[in-house]
Design an enzyme around this catalytic site. Structure first.
Site, short mmCIF file in Angstrom:
data_model
loop_
_atom_site.label_atom_id
_atom_site.label_comp_id
_atom_site.label_asym_id
_atom_site.label_seq_id
_atom_site.Cartn_x
_atom_site.Cartn_y
_atom_site.Cartn_z
N SER A 60 0.83 -1.20 0.00
CA SER A 60 0.00 0.00 0.00
C SER A 60 0.86 1.26 0.00
CB SER A 60 -0.92 0.03 1.22
OG SER A 60 -1.66 -1.15 1.31
N1 SAH Z 1 -0.65 -4.96 4.08
C1 SAH Z 1 0.05 -5.29 2.88
C2 SAH Z 1 -0.79 -4.96 1.64
C3 SAH Z 1 -0.80 -6.11 0.70
S1 SAH Z 1 -2.05 -6.10 -0.55
C4 SAH Z 1 1.42 -4.61 2.83
O1 SAH Z 1 1.73 -3.83 3.73
O2 SAH Z 1 2.20 -4.90 1.93
C5 SAH Z 1 -3.32 -7.09 0.19
C6 SAH Z 1 -2.99 -8.53 0.48
O3 SAH Z 1 -4.20 -9.15 0.93
C7 SAH Z 1 -2.51 -9.35 -0.71
O4 SAH Z 1 -1.25 -9.88 -0.44
C8 SAH Z 1 -3.57 -10.46 -0.85
O5 SAH Z 1 -3.04 -11.72 -1.23
C9 SAH Z 1 -4.16 -10.51 0.55
N2 SAH Z 1 -5.51 -11.07 0.65
C10 SAH Z 1 -6.58 -10.87 -0.16
N3 SAH Z 1 -7.65 -11.57 0.27
C11 SAH Z 1 -7.23 -12.23 1.40
C12 SAH Z 1 -7.88 -13.13 2.31
N4 SAH Z 1 -9.16 -13.53 2.17
N5 SAH Z 1 -7.16 -13.62 3.34
C13 SAH Z 1 -5.85 -13.27 3.52
N6 SAH Z 1 -5.20 -12.44 2.69
C14 SAH Z 1 -5.88 -11.91 1.65
#
Ligand code: SAH
Length: 211
Positions: A60
């Site tokens: 993000s």
């Molecule tokens: N907080 C992260 C943002 C990553 S983007 C950072 O600081 O880098 C969001 C993430 O959510 C992705 O890696 C995706 O695989 C994950 N995601 C999406 N749906 C999900 C679910 N149902 N359970 C766990 N992770 C999930």
């Protein structure tokens, strides 16, 4: 491009954009965001942008990380936080400096492994990460004083609402990829849940089911 000065400049820009919590700003000044992206992206790590982290996912934007963290913690100190969507691990690393214990779940094993490696290498010892579908939350460690969801569900999964402590707050982008998503704060009260909508945002989709 990855020096402390570059990081401080990013923090100055976040302050100009309206981030007020000095604790949050100080944390963004210390956590090395360039170590949470691939080496090829490292020189862009302190621009205020989301960046690809592989597997179709993104880390993000620093402003969004700072704002969500600030909102999550604005009611006072927090003990346990659950994060859904570990991704690169950056948001979890930021939280680890501001709360007692971070639990984080990620559905893509490859991303989870890389994030775990970073937590170890950088000695963020109060982060526990699990390979799982976040639709179920992480019941064994709950209830949580705070829950942060970093992917956008079309509606908030019931187990996450159940694992929020009374008085606790969740921050979650709600919506789908076509329509706008709304960053929403949900507070659990004795009689139910209160919702406040903050702003339009753009997150990767929250995916449920097989992984
Ligand atoms: N907080 C992260 C943002 C990553 S983007 C950072 O600081 O880098 C969001 C993430 O959510 C992705 O890696 C995706 O695989 C994950 N995601 C999406 N749906 C999900 C679910 N149902 N359970 C766990 N992770 C999930």
């Amino acid at each position: 491009m990855t020096s402390q000065r570059t990081r401080n400049r990013m923090v100055d820009r976040l302050r100009d954009r309206g981030i007020e919590s000095e604790a949050v700003l100080a944390t963004l000044a210390t956590v090395p965001r360039h170590l949470f992206v691939d080496e090829a992206m490292a020189t862009r790590a302190y621009e205020d942008d989301a960046l690809p982290i592989g597997d179709g996912q993104t880390i993000s934007q620093p402003y969004v990380v700072a704002r969500m963290t600030e909102v999550l913690l604005e009611q006072g100190p927090v003990g346990k936080v659950l994060e859904v969507g570990t991704g690169s691990g950056y948001q979890a690393a930021i939280l680890s400096q501001l709360v007692d214990q971070v639990y984080t779940v990620e559905r893509i094993k490859n991303l989870l492994d890389k994030a775990r490696h970073r937590f170890r290498a950088l000695e963020y010892r109060n982060v526990q990460a699990r390979h799982s579908d976040g639709s179920w939350g992480w019941a064994t460690n709950g209830p949580y004083e705070a829950i942060i969801v970093t992917a956008a569900p079309t509606s908030v999964p019931e187990p996450l609402l159940e694992q929020l402590q009374i008085g606790g707050r969740m921050i979650v982008p709600v919506g789908n990829q076509k329509r706008q998503q709304m960053l929403t704060v949900i507070t659990r009260t004795r009689c139910g849940y209160e919702r406040v909508e903050l702003s339009d945002v753009k997150f990767v989709p929250f995916l449920s089911g097989k992984f």
